[in-house]
Design an enzyme around this catalytic site. Sequence first.
Site, PDB file in Angstrom:
ATOM      1  N   CYS A  43      -1.671 -17.637   3.877  1.00  0.00           N
ATOM      2  CA  CYS A  43      -0.575 -17.129   2.970  1.00  0.00           C
ATOM      3  C   CYS A  43      -0.700 -17.757   1.635  1.00  0.00           C
ATOM      4  O   CYS A  43      -0.893 -16.995   0.432  1.00  0.00           O
ATOM      5  CB  CYS A  43       0.839 -17.196   3.616  1.00  0.00           C
ATOM      6  SG  CYS A  43       1.992 -16.215   2.470  1.00  0.00           S
ATOM      7  N   CYS A  48      -1.326 -13.757   0.897  1.00  0.00           N
ATOM      8  CA  CYS A  48      -0.146 -13.037   0.381  1.00  0.00           C
ATOM      9  C   CYS A  48       0.069 -13.719  -1.379  1.00  0.00           C
ATOM     10  O   CYS A  48       0.041 -12.907  -2.328  1.00  0.00           O
ATOM     11  CB  CYS A  48       1.116 -13.406   0.848  1.00  0.00           C
ATOM     12  SG  CYS A  48       0.888 -13.783   2.596  1.00  0.00           S
ATOM     13  N   LYS A  51      -2.861 -13.100  -4.015  1.00  0.00           N
ATOM     14  CA  LYS A  51      -3.370 -11.712  -4.006  1.00  0.00           C
ATOM     15  C   LYS A  51      -2.093 -11.064  -4.715  1.00  0.00           C
ATOM     16  O   LYS A  51      -2.593 -10.354  -5.619  1.00  0.00           O
ATOM     17  CB  LYS A  51      -3.235 -11.294  -2.321  1.00  0.00           C
ATOM     18  CG  LYS A  51      -3.185  -9.822  -2.047  1.00  0.00           C
ATOM     19  CD  LYS A  51      -2.028  -8.722  -2.447  1.00  0.00           C
ATOM     20  CE  LYS A  51      -1.109  -9.270  -1.626  1.00  0.00           C
ATOM     21  NZ  LYS A  51      -1.196  -9.232  -0.005  1.00  0.00           N
ATOM     22  N   TYR A 178      -5.320  -3.268   5.143  1.00  0.00           N
ATOM     23  CA  TYR A 178      -4.566  -3.884   4.061  1.00  0.00           C
ATOM     24  C   TYR A 178      -5.449  -4.339   2.846  1.00  0.00           C
ATOM     25  O   TYR A 178      -5.384  -4.227   1.954  1.00  0.00           O
ATOM     26  CB  TYR A 178      -3.518  -5.102   4.582  1.00  0.00           C
ATOM     27  CG  TYR A 178      -2.464  -4.712   5.290  1.00  0.00           C
ATOM     28  CD1 TYR A 178      -2.371  -4.306   6.433  1.00  0.00           C
ATOM     29  CD2 TYR A 178      -1.364  -4.944   4.742  1.00  0.00           C
ATOM     30  CE1 TYR A 178      -1.186  -3.905   7.149  1.00  0.00           C
ATOM     31  CE2 TYR A 178       0.052  -4.653   5.265  1.00  0.00           C
ATOM     32  CZ  TYR A 178      -0.005  -4.001   6.597  1.00  0.00           C
ATOM     33  OH  TYR A 178       1.386  -3.955   7.173  1.00  0.00           O
ATOM     34  N   GLU A 182      -6.024  -3.411  -0.976  1.00  0.00           N
ATOM     35  CA  GLU A 182      -5.354  -4.126  -1.896  1.00  0.00           C
ATOM     36  C   GLU A 182      -6.480  -4.774  -3.035  1.00  0.00           C
ATOM     37  O   GLU A 182      -6.023  -4.649  -4.034  1.00  0.00           O
ATOM     38  CB  GLU A 182      -4.629  -5.495  -1.229  1.00  0.00           C
ATOM     39  CG  GLU A 182      -3.505  -4.799  -0.649  1.00  0.00           C
ATOM     40  CD  GLU A 182      -2.684  -6.057   0.150  1.00  0.00           C
ATOM     41  OE1 GLU A 182      -3.200  -7.284   0.279  1.00  0.00           O
ATOM     42  OE2 GLU A 182      -1.498  -5.837   0.485  1.00  0.00           O
ATOM     43  N   HIS A 437      21.592   5.378 -10.900  1.00  0.00           N
ATOM     44  CA  HIS A 437      21.023   5.997 -11.594  1.00  0.00           C
ATOM     45  C   HIS A 437      20.735   5.216 -13.131  1.00  0.00           C
ATOM     46  O   HIS A 437      21.408   4.698 -13.443  1.00  0.00           O
ATOM     47  CB  HIS A 437      21.867   7.200 -11.805  1.00  0.00           C
ATOM     48  CG  HIS A 437      21.129   8.286 -12.918  1.00  0.00           C
ATOM     49  ND1 HIS A 437      20.008   8.833 -12.131  1.00  0.00           N
ATOM     50  CD2 HIS A 437      21.091   8.822 -14.007  1.00  0.00           C
ATOM     51  CE1 HIS A 437      19.591  10.029 -13.233  1.00  0.00           C
ATOM     52  NE2 HIS A 437      20.276   9.825 -14.172  1.00  0.00           N
ATOM     53  N   GLU A 442      16.960   5.975  -5.976  1.00  0.00           N
ATOM     54  CA  GLU A 442      18.226   6.747  -5.724  1.00  0.00           C
ATOM     55  C   GLU A 442      17.571   8.101  -4.802  1.00  0.00           C
ATOM     56  O   GLU A 442      18.498   8.559  -4.189  1.00  0.00           O
ATOM     57  CB  GLU A 442      18.855   7.291  -7.019  1.00  0.00           C
ATOM     58  CG  GLU A 442      18.316   8.111  -7.860  1.00  0.00           C
ATOM     59  CD  GLU A 442      19.039   8.490  -9.028  1.00  0.00           C
ATOM     60  OE1 GLU A 442      20.192   8.816  -9.104  1.00  0.00           O
ATOM     61  OE2 GLU A 442      18.275   8.369 -10.228  1.00  0.00           O
TER      62      GLU A 442
HETATM   63  P1  NDP Z   1      -7.267  -4.529   9.229  1.00  0.00           P
HETATM   64  O1  NDP Z   1      -7.400  -5.102  10.644  1.00  0.00           O
HETATM   65  O2  NDP Z   1      -5.870  -4.339   8.632  1.00  0.00           O
HETATM   66  O3  NDP Z   1      -8.458  -3.683   8.873  1.00  0.00           O
HETATM   67  C1  NDP Z   1      -9.913  -3.811   9.213  1.00  0.00           C
HETATM   68  C2  NDP Z   1     -10.504  -2.837   8.710  1.00  0.00           C
HETATM   69  O4  NDP Z   1     -11.901  -2.973   8.862  1.00  0.00           O
HETATM   70  C3  NDP Z   1     -10.219  -1.472   9.504  1.00  0.00           C
HETATM   71  O5  NDP Z   1     -10.166  -0.477   8.384  1.00  0.00           O
HETATM   72  C4  NDP Z   1     -11.333  -1.155  10.414  1.00  0.00           C
HETATM   73  O6  NDP Z   1     -11.899  -0.070  10.596  1.00  0.00           O
HETATM   74  C5  NDP Z   1     -12.478  -1.885   9.412  1.00  0.00           C
HETATM   75  N1  NDP Z   1     -13.510  -2.182  10.386  1.00  0.00           N
HETATM   76  C6  NDP Z   1     -13.526  -3.057  11.404  1.00  0.00           C
HETATM   77  N2  NDP Z   1     -14.696  -3.493  12.026  1.00  0.00           N
HETATM   78  C7  NDP Z   1     -15.357  -2.736  11.293  1.00  0.00           C
HETATM   79  C8  NDP Z   1     -16.998  -2.554  11.294  1.00  0.00           C
HETATM   80  N3  NDP Z   1     -17.692  -3.352  12.410  1.00  0.00           N
HETATM   81  N4  NDP Z   1     -17.485  -1.803  10.347  1.00  0.00           N
HETATM   82  C9  NDP Z   1     -16.985  -1.089   9.279  1.00  0.00           C
HETATM   83  N5  NDP Z   1     -15.366  -1.250   9.301  1.00  0.00           N
HETATM   84  C10 NDP Z   1     -14.789  -2.133  10.186  1.00  0.00           C
HETATM   85  O7  NDP Z   1      -7.773  -6.404   8.652  1.00  0.00           O
HETATM   86  P2  NDP Z   1      -7.567  -6.780   7.275  1.00  0.00           P
HETATM   87  O8  NDP Z   1      -8.783  -7.484   7.110  1.00  0.00           O
HETATM   88  O9  NDP Z   1      -7.399  -5.960   6.076  1.00  0.00           O
HETATM   89  O10 NDP Z   1      -6.326  -7.557   7.183  1.00  0.00           O
HETATM   90  C11 NDP Z   1      -6.000  -8.327   8.375  1.00  0.00           C
HETATM   91  C12 NDP Z   1      -4.491  -8.432   8.437  1.00  0.00           C
HETATM   92  O11 NDP Z   1      -3.875  -9.230   7.593  1.00  0.00           O
HETATM   93  C13 NDP Z   1      -3.856  -7.019   8.343  1.00  0.00           C
HETATM   94  O12 NDP Z   1      -3.773  -6.204   9.559  1.00  0.00           O
HETATM   95  C14 NDP Z   1      -2.134  -7.426   7.875  1.00  0.00           C
HETATM   96  O13 NDP Z   1      -1.657  -7.456   9.198  1.00  0.00           O
HETATM   97  C15 NDP Z   1      -2.556  -8.692   7.507  1.00  0.00           C
HETATM   98  N6  NDP Z   1      -2.321  -8.573   5.975  1.00  0.00           N
HETATM   99  C16 NDP Z   1      -0.944  -8.106   5.323  1.00  0.00           C
HETATM  100  C17 NDP Z   1      -0.794  -8.043   4.021  1.00  0.00           C
HETATM  101  C18 NDP Z   1       0.547  -7.655   3.494  1.00  0.00           C
HETATM  102  O14 NDP Z   1       1.368  -7.753   4.162  1.00  0.00           O
HETATM  103  N7  NDP Z   1       0.434  -7.023   2.323  1.00  0.00           N
HETATM  104  C19 NDP Z   1      -2.104  -8.121   3.106  1.00  0.00           C
HETATM  105  C20 NDP Z   1      -3.416  -8.485   3.660  1.00  0.00           C
HETATM  106  C21 NDP Z   1      -3.483  -8.639   4.915  1.00  0.00           C
HETATM  107  P3  NDP Z   1     -10.818   0.941  11.679  1.00  0.00           P
HETATM  108  O15 NDP Z   1      -9.570   1.265  11.041  1.00  0.00           O
HETATM  109  O16 NDP Z   1     -11.729   2.108  11.957  1.00  0.00           O
HETATM  110  O17 NDP Z   1     -10.506  -0.075  12.822  1.00  0.00           O
END
Ligand code: NDP
Length: 453
Positions: A43, A48, A51, A178, A182, A437, A442
């Site tokens: 984080c 976080c 980012k 995410y 982002e 307002h 709102e």
């Molecule tokens: P996520 O698990 O959210 O997303 C991973 C993405 O990668 C999905 O869209 C998935 O597709 C895709 N993917 C997985 N395997 C493959 C592959 N072999 N080929 C192509 N695409 C693939 O992970 P992130 O890395 O984005 O983030 C990790 C975690 O960190 C998040 O889930 C969240 O909990 C946390 N986070 C929170 C934030 C916040 O609170 N603002 C900000 C950043 C991270 P599919 O959907 O089809 O499985």
Amino acid sequence: MSEFDYDLFVIGAGSGGVRAARTAAATGARVAVAEDRYLGGTCVNVGCVPKKLYSYAAHFHDAFEDSAGFGWNLPEAPRFDWATLRDNKIAEIQRLNGIYGRLLDGADVRLYNARAHVIDAHHIDVAGETVSADKILVATGGWPWVPDFPGNEHVVDSNQVFDLDTFPERFLVLGGGYIAVEFASIFNGLGSSTHLIYRGELFLRGFDREVREFTRDEMAKKGVQLHFETNIECIERAQSGLQVTLTNGEVIEVDAVLAATGRKPHLQSLGLDQLDIVLNDDGTLKVNEAYETSVPSILALGDVTGGPELTPVALEEAMHMVQHHFTDDPPRNLDYHNIATAVFCHPNIGTVGLSEEEAREVYGNIRVYSADFRPMKHTLSGSDERCLMKLIVDDASDRVIGAHMVGEEAGEVIQGIAIAVRAGLTKADFDVTVGIHPTGAEEFVTMRSVTRR
Ligand code: NDP
């Protein structure tokens, strides 16, 4: 006097580990922490905090453009300097690392700057010593994972993207979670020509469908080039960048590729595999409501356990763990329902409770109230950015069971709404709340007509 050197030995000084160490120490427990990388974990160092700083930087792009309609005349086109942002970010993170060190020090927690190796249920090898502990807490978090494809050695992951040597004028993100949305928004805002590649038909799987569609349209309007239902076939180094071939045959040349394809538990070389600790299907550590693994003296919390990978969740888990193991308070389990979250894509998403699709499945009869409008600011800015707000109500009880927003500062707005949703307030409670307002928020207390059932 305890037979152990420590009451609690924490492995990993991220959000969960540091909070657990400090909170346990405050109860009088003798606590040590081992960390072989940076204090503050993902984080603070590669998540976080940096980012959000980069997201602020990217928002200036729109702010400069929006300002003209309000009478501002910029003397020349603003220019962005990556090195300034990156290096200011590095200095700020170093400041935070120092604060974390001082917090541990002030709490009388001994810090080992080393990777710990668990030998058995009560012993750890760390920095050349063997120490014993009544409880060992594994809070080592997760680590970015990159799929296997030809040329994947050319990608950067979310640990590396913050510190690129040069600014990528052309940027490509793989993934639809995410981190992908982002960073697509961040680099697009900072001025890169940005592509997002996602294998499914629409990114942000699991979020409310209307929110996903609205976000897709808004991100596309801002210039992010979205490619759905395709994946990276291979990446080759070309003379002037990286040549990315997609599975649909398209070829895109960029300067940097970010793989934002999920994270895996960070368990390497910890020694836990020799203890036969039970894992979940995804390789994370399986724990009970007291955060005990199948070896009860070995505890785990945060991303390494496969719950919602969110800092505030790890912090709460740490406090609940301490309550379970280091106080005489009656045990209170953490309620994982209605945890609000924000995605800092542009515009931001804020969400709490159920999506419309989940609500239909769980409750059957629901009412949906939604507003899709042009925020007041954009009447003069000329921007075509819109805002979406949405409430999902259980028809039988009138309780608000989901609230969603896509728009400026959605996380800030939804944080307040989350209290109402968690408290189980009804749509009638929202209706009798007098609005503030003029704000966008709102809308959440003035939506009266049912959009659909
Ligand atoms: P996520 O698990 O959210 O997303 C991973 C993405 O990668 C999905 O869209 C998935 O597709 C895709 N993917 C997985 N395997 C493959 C592959 N072999 N080929 C192509 N695409 C693939 O992970 P992130 O890395 O984005 O983030 C990790 C975690 O960190 C998040 O889930 C969240 O909990 C946390 N986070 C929170 C934030 C916040 O609170 N603002 C900000 C950043 C991270 P599919 O959907 O089809 O499985």
